[in-house]
Design a protein around this motif. Structure first.
Motif, PDB file in Angstrom:
ATOM      1  N   ALA A 477       9.130  11.541  11.251  1.00 41.37           N
ATOM      2  CA  ALA A 477       8.529  12.732  10.660  1.00 41.37           C
ATOM      3  C   ALA A 477       7.433  12.363   9.658  1.00 41.37           C
ATOM      4  CB  ALA A 477       9.605  13.584   9.987  1.00 41.37           C
ATOM      5  N   VAL A 478       7.652  11.296   8.867  1.00 40.61           N
ATOM      6  CA  VAL A 478       6.634  10.825   7.932  1.00 40.61           C
ATOM      7  C   VAL A 478       5.389  10.386   8.691  1.00 40.61           C
ATOM      8  CG1 VAL A 478       6.055   8.990   6.292  1.00 40.61           C
ATOM      9  CG2 VAL A 478       8.242  10.194   6.104  1.00 40.61           C
ATOM     10  N   ALA A 479       5.593   9.637   9.763  1.00 42.67           N
ATOM     11  CA  ALA A 479       4.460   9.178  10.568  1.00 42.67           C
ATOM     12  C   ALA A 479       3.691  10.365  11.145  1.00 42.67           C
ATOM     13  CB  ALA A 479       4.951   8.263  11.682  1.00 42.67           C
ATOM     14  N   LYS A 480       4.420  11.348  11.655  1.00 41.00           N
ATOM     15  CA  LYS A 480       3.774  12.525  12.252  1.00 41.00           C
ATOM     16  C   LYS A 480       2.969  13.294  11.211  1.00 41.00           C
ATOM     17  CE  LYS A 480       4.758  16.637  15.024  1.00 41.00           C
ATOM     18  NZ  LYS A 480       5.833  17.436  15.687  1.00 41.00           N
ATOM     19  N   ALA A 481       3.480  13.370   9.987  1.00 44.15           N
ATOM     20  CA  ALA A 481       2.791  14.109   8.931  1.00 44.15           C
ATOM     21  C   ALA A 481       1.437  13.502   8.606  1.00 44.15           C
ATOM     22  CB  ALA A 481       3.666  14.148   7.673  1.00 44.15           C
ATOM     23  N   LEU A 482       1.301  12.197   8.789  1.00 39.89           N
ATOM     24  CA  LEU A 482       0.050  11.509   8.467  1.00 39.89           C
ATOM     25  C   LEU A 482      -0.777  11.157   9.696  1.00 39.89           C
ATOM     26  CD1 LEU A 482       1.431   9.111   5.704  1.00 39.89           C
ATOM     27  CD2 LEU A 482       0.066  11.181   5.362  1.00 39.89           C
ATOM     28  N   GLY A 483      -0.274  11.506  10.879  1.00 36.84           N
ATOM     29  CA  GLY A 483      -1.012  11.210  12.111  1.00 36.84           C
ATOM     30  C   GLY A 483      -0.869   9.788  12.593  1.00 36.84           C
ATOM     31  N   ILE A 484       0.170   9.090  12.149  1.00 36.72           N
ATOM     32  CA  ILE A 484       0.401   7.704  12.570  1.00 36.72           C
ATOM     33  C   ILE A 484       1.121   7.711  13.913  1.00 36.72           C
ATOM     34  CG2 ILE A 484       1.564   5.543  11.966  1.00 36.72           C
ATOM     35  CD1 ILE A 484       1.362   6.425   9.012  1.00 36.72           C
ATOM     36  N   PRO A 485       0.652   6.951  14.905  1.00 37.04           N
ATOM     37  CA  PRO A 485       1.294   6.944  16.225  1.00 37.04           C
ATOM     38  C   PRO A 485       2.775   6.577  16.155  1.00 37.04           C
ATOM     39  CG  PRO A 485      -0.834   5.850  16.327  1.00 37.04           C
ATOM     40  CD  PRO A 485      -0.545   6.096  14.864  1.00 37.04           C
ATOM     41  N   ALA A 486       3.554   7.198  17.031  1.00 29.58           N
ATOM     42  CA  ALA A 486       4.997   6.963  17.045  1.00 29.58           C
ATOM     43  C   ALA A 486       5.348   5.505  17.313  1.00 29.58           C
ATOM     44  CB  ALA A 486       5.648   7.850  18.112  1.00 29.58           C
ATOM     45  N   ALA A 487       4.469   4.805  18.058  1.00 34.08           N
ATOM     46  CA  ALA A 487       4.743   3.399  18.368  1.00 34.08           C
ATOM     47  C   ALA A 487       4.685   2.524  17.121  1.00 34.08           C
ATOM     48  CB  ALA A 487       3.755   2.882  19.408  1.00 34.08           C
ATOM     49  N   GLN A 488       4.140   3.059  16.014  1.00 30.66           N
ATOM     50  CA  GLN A 488       4.035   2.294  14.770  1.00 30.66           C
ATOM     51  C   GLN A 488       5.156   2.630  13.790  1.00 30.66           C
ATOM     52  OE1 GLN A 488      -0.694   2.667  15.352  1.00 30.66           O
ATOM     53  NE2 GLN A 488      -0.114   2.270  13.239  1.00 30.66           N
ATOM     54  N   VAL A 489       6.222   3.188  14.305  1.00 32.61           N
ATOM     55  CA  VAL A 489       7.442   3.417  13.531  1.00 32.61           C
ATOM     56  C   VAL A 489       8.441   2.356  13.954  1.00 32.61           C
ATOM     57  CG1 VAL A 489       9.286   5.041  12.987  1.00 32.61           C
ATOM     58  CG2 VAL A 489       6.966   5.882  13.402  1.00 32.61           C
ATOM     59  N   LYS A 490       8.862   1.521  13.008  1.00 31.89           N
ATOM     60  CA  LYS A 490       9.671   0.351  13.352  1.00 31.89           C
ATOM     61  C   LYS A 490      10.929   0.264  12.483  1.00 31.89           C
ATOM     62  CE  LYS A 490       6.384  -1.256  16.120  1.00 31.89           C
ATOM     63  NZ  LYS A 490       6.550  -1.355  17.597  1.00 31.89           N
ATOM     64  N   GLN A 491      12.022  -0.126  13.110  1.00 33.15           N
ATOM     65  CA  GLN A 491      13.249  -0.396  12.359  1.00 33.15           C
ATOM     66  C   GLN A 491      13.261  -1.849  11.916  1.00 33.15           C
ATOM     67  OE1 GLN A 491      16.886   0.655  14.356  1.00 33.15           O
ATOM     68  NE2 GLN A 491      18.203  -0.153  12.740  1.00 33.15           N
ATOM     69  N   THR A 492      13.629  -2.107  10.659  1.00 32.74           N
ATOM     70  CA  THR A 492      13.685  -3.467  10.145  1.00 32.74           C
ATOM     71  C   THR A 492      14.665  -3.537   8.982  1.00 32.74           C
ATOM     72  OG1 THR A 492      12.433  -5.238   9.058  1.00 32.74           O
ATOM     73  CG2 THR A 492      11.688  -2.992   8.660  1.00 32.74           C
ATOM     74  N   THR A 493      15.284  -4.683   8.822  1.00 33.95           N
ATOM     75  CA  THR A 493      16.208  -4.887   7.708  1.00 33.95           C
ATOM     76  C   THR A 493      15.476  -5.308   6.438  1.00 33.95           C
ATOM     77  OG1 THR A 493      16.576  -7.175   8.411  1.00 33.95           O
ATOM     78  CG2 THR A 493      18.110  -5.502   9.241  1.00 33.95           C
ATOM     79  N   GLU A 494      14.147  -5.405   6.499  1.00 36.26           N
ATOM     80  CA  GLU A 494      13.375  -5.840   5.340  1.00 36.26           C
ATOM     81  C   GLU A 494      13.177  -4.730   4.315  1.00 36.26           C
ATOM     82  OE1 GLU A 494       9.708  -7.482   6.675  1.00 36.26           O
ATOM     83  OE2 GLU A 494      10.627  -9.247   7.605  1.00 36.26           O
ATOM     84  N   VAL A 495      13.522  -3.491   4.672  1.00 36.07           N
ATOM     85  CA  VAL A 495      13.364  -2.374   3.736  1.00 36.07           C
ATOM     86  C   VAL A 495      14.717  -1.711   3.521  1.00 36.07           C
ATOM     87  CG1 VAL A 495      10.968  -1.975   4.378  1.00 36.07           C
ATOM     88  CG2 VAL A 495      12.773  -0.763   5.615  1.00 36.07           C
ATOM     89  N   SER A 496      14.843  -1.005   2.400  1.00 33.09           N
ATOM     90  CA  SER A 496      16.103  -0.329   2.084  1.00 33.09           C
ATOM     91  C   SER A 496      16.020   1.174   2.303  1.00 33.09           C
ATOM     92  CB  SER A 496      16.499  -0.609   0.630  1.00 33.09           C
ATOM     93  OG  SER A 496      15.467  -0.199  -0.259  1.00 33.09           O
ATOM     94  N   GLY A 497      14.823   1.677   2.581  1.00 31.38           N
ATOM     95  CA  GLY A 497      14.628   3.095   2.855  1.00 31.38           C
ATOM     96  C   GLY A 497      13.345   3.283   3.631  1.00 31.38           C
ATOM     97  N   VAL A 498      12.977   4.522   3.916  1.00 30.08           N
ATOM     98  CA  VAL A 498      11.740   4.778   4.654  1.00 30.08           C
ATOM     99  C   VAL A 498      10.562   4.258   3.834  1.00 30.08           C
ATOM    100  CG1 VAL A 498      10.222   6.545   5.617  1.00 30.08           C
ATOM    101  CG2 VAL A 498      12.714   6.764   5.853  1.00 30.08           C
ATOM    102  N   THR A 499       9.746   3.428   4.458  1.00 30.57           N
ATOM    103  CA  THR A 499       8.649   2.755   3.759  1.00 30.57           C
ATOM    104  C   THR A 499       7.375   2.847   4.584  1.00 30.57           C
ATOM    105  OG1 THR A 499      10.200   1.193   2.752  1.00 30.57           O
ATOM    106  CG2 THR A 499       7.867   0.588   2.742  1.00 30.57           C
TER     107      THR A 499
END
Length: 547
Positions: A477-499
């Motif tokens: 939803a954050v990506a969509k709000a800013l027009g960032i492509p869905a393919a650029q949404v990634k899961q990673t253990t390097e963050v503790s929350g949406v970043t």
């Protein structure tokens, strides 16, 4: 022997890239370091060419896989292995296409190691022995997901880049992150550090690395019987009053079949072409000619010849450990022969002069970014394939994670925004994280906040990260709000929350810039691209070296 990073499998490239003509011992070494590093004897070109030749040989090893599993059990005893990644790399594997296929990327590294009597005799001073090797030849071999096209991409050794923190797997020594020329990455713990450097620069996930020194190059002798090269004017790469060194290459204008010492001279020539990037072009021309020659000779039907070549090359070969078995090399080799010559493209990363040092280079902004995007999206570098009706970029989008419903309202979600807009050539954009945090707040994400501690970070491509599956819908939803492509949404253990990590591809504006999908063959003009089937390529000789 030293390590070098290479992952992936190479198509027809492998057929020709591996047979380097005989190279006699040369007294000089071509090595360049940043200030504060000890000087080296000899010409830089000599060692680079040898490194390049040795790097090329690594591909033939893969090609010899057809000689049989049992023979590879013997060859496996020759091969040294190392960890694939020893640095702080952030690239992620490409999403699979509709057929479930993914590209294969192998990093070939030519090392200038002088840690043996044989290598010292091949052009290095005795005091070089024991010093950390440099990766003066670095080439990414990209095999498309459908295994129908391939690319060979070189980065000049004097390109200034960010080298991440790396840890030597043998000694445990930690090398802090630094900004210097790319050939020094190999000396910071091994090939795994070079691999991490490439991944962070390009955003391209590299499956394997292969490092090879040049002690085995001489043993390859005249195995191929000669390779055709061409010069537009008479050339003599010799010392001049202004510039010492030189490869000794001397030939008249026109096409010549070079082998032995003359082939080595061609590969190490730099001054007569005018620059390191032009030397890479000459090497690509040689490589393409070698591929055509080998295909014409049907070398892979000559088992005895292949066994001799494989025996010599594997003694100088180090590979990332996940491909260090006979079966894996066999499987790898079987994928390397399907690409036709006219679907192979060799080129050099678009570059510009470094304003901090005229002898160094930097990636050429948007042109280099276009190249990396084509690799990430698996867009062919040539236009000779059949239209599939969908570009690599679209395939990636189709393979993006399915959309999920957000778990909380925008106002209840905390979003951390990090400024990673710095590049090798440009400083980070001041206040970039704060500006986008404010934009998110205006869209209802009132918990968005800037992380001011990351202004020195550098990421090529903007991404929205999340740590666990329950936050996937919120990140989307954050990506969509800013027009960032869905393919650029990634899961990673390097963050503790949406970043939100704002990359160098988004240095201004509050809406993510729309990017047209790259098309097959639409390469930057300054990439010096050469098609593998082009037999008319001819090097232009720099004026002082004509005779």
């Amino acid at each position: 022997m030293t390590q070098s990073d290479v992952r992936g499998e190479v198509p027809a490239v492998e057929d020709t890239m591996s047979l380097a003509p005989k190279a006699p011992a040369t007294p000089g070494r071509d090595r360049r370091r940043t200030s504060g590093s000890p000087a080296r004897d000899g010409s830089r070109g000599g060692r680079r060419v040898l490194r390049w030749s040795a790097t090329a040989l690594s591909v033939v090893i893969l090609g010899t896989a057809g000689a049989g599993y049992l023979y590879y059990q013997h060859l496996n005893g020759n091969i040294q292995k190392g960890r694939r990644d020893i640095g702080d790399a952030k690239a992620q594997k490409s999403a699979a296409n509709a057929a479930g296929q993914t590209p294969l990327n192998i990093l070939l590294i030519g090392s200038d190691s002088r840690n043996s009597d044989e290598n010292v005799k091949l052009g290095g001073a005795k005091y070089d022995r024991g010093s950390p090797p440099l990766g003066d030849v670095q080439m990414l071999i990209h095999l498309s997901a459908d295994r129908k096209s391939a690319a060979m991409v070189s980065i000049p050794r004097d390109t200034r880049v960010d080298i991440p923190k790396c840890t030597d797997p043998k000694t445990g020594k930690v090398y802090p992150a630094t900004n210097t020329i790319i050939n020094e990455s190999l000396a910071r713990g091994g090939a795994g550090c070079t691999l991490a450097t490439w991944e962070n620069l390009t955003g391209v996930y590299i499956d394997h690395w292969i490092t090879i020194d040049f002690s085995g190059v001489v043993n390859m002798a005249d195995a191929i019987g000669g390779v055709d090269v061409c010069v537009k004017q008479n050339v003599w790469d010799r010392p001049t009053a202004a510039v010492p060194g030189g490869s000794g290459l001397k030939m008249t204008a026109g096409t010549h079949k070079v082998k032995g010492e003359e082939a080595l001279q061609w590969l190490r020539t730099r001054h007569a072409w005018g620059s390191d990037p032009l030397r890479a072009k000459a090497q690509h021309m040689y490589l393409n000619s070698m591929i055509r020659t080998l295909k014409g000779q049907n070398v892979f039907t000559d088992t005895g010849r292949l066994m001799d070549l494989a025996e010599a090359a594997t003694k100088s070969l180090t590979v990332s450990e996940e491909i260090g078995t006979p079966k894996k090399l066999y499987d790898l080799g079987m994928q390397l022969k399907s690409v036709p010559t006219d679907r192979i493209t060799s080129l050099t990363m678009p570059n510009v002069q470094d304003p901090q040092n005229k002898d160094h280079l930097l990636p050429d902004g948007a042109n280099a970014d276009t190249l990396w995007r084509m690799l990430r999206d698996d867009v062919p570098f040539d236009k000779n394939g059949k239209a599939s009706g969908t570009s690599g970029a679209k395939k990636t989008q189709v393979s993006a994670q399915p959309a999920k419903e957000p778990s909380v309202s925008p106002a209840s979600l905390g979003v951390l925004v990090r400024n990673a807009t710095r590049t090798a050539a440009e400083a980070p954009v001041p206040g970039r994280a704060r500006a986008l945090a404010q934009e998110l707040a205006a869209k209802g994400y009132t918990g968005a906040a800037a992380d001011s501690a990351t202004a020195a970070e550098s990421v090529e491509k903007t991404v929205v990260q999340y740590p666990s599956a329950d936050l996937q819908g919120d990140a989307q939803a954050v990506a969509k709000a800013l027009g960032i492509p869905a393919a650029q949404v990634k899961q990673t253990t390097e963050v503790s929350g949406v970043t939100l990590v704002v990359g160098s591809d988004w240095r201004d504006g509050t809406a993510y810039p729309k990017q047209s999908a790259p098309k097959a063959g639409d390469l930057p003009e300054n990439a010096d691209a050469i098609n593998g089937s082009d037999t008319k390529q001819c090097m232009d000789v720099y004026g002082p070296y004509r005779w």
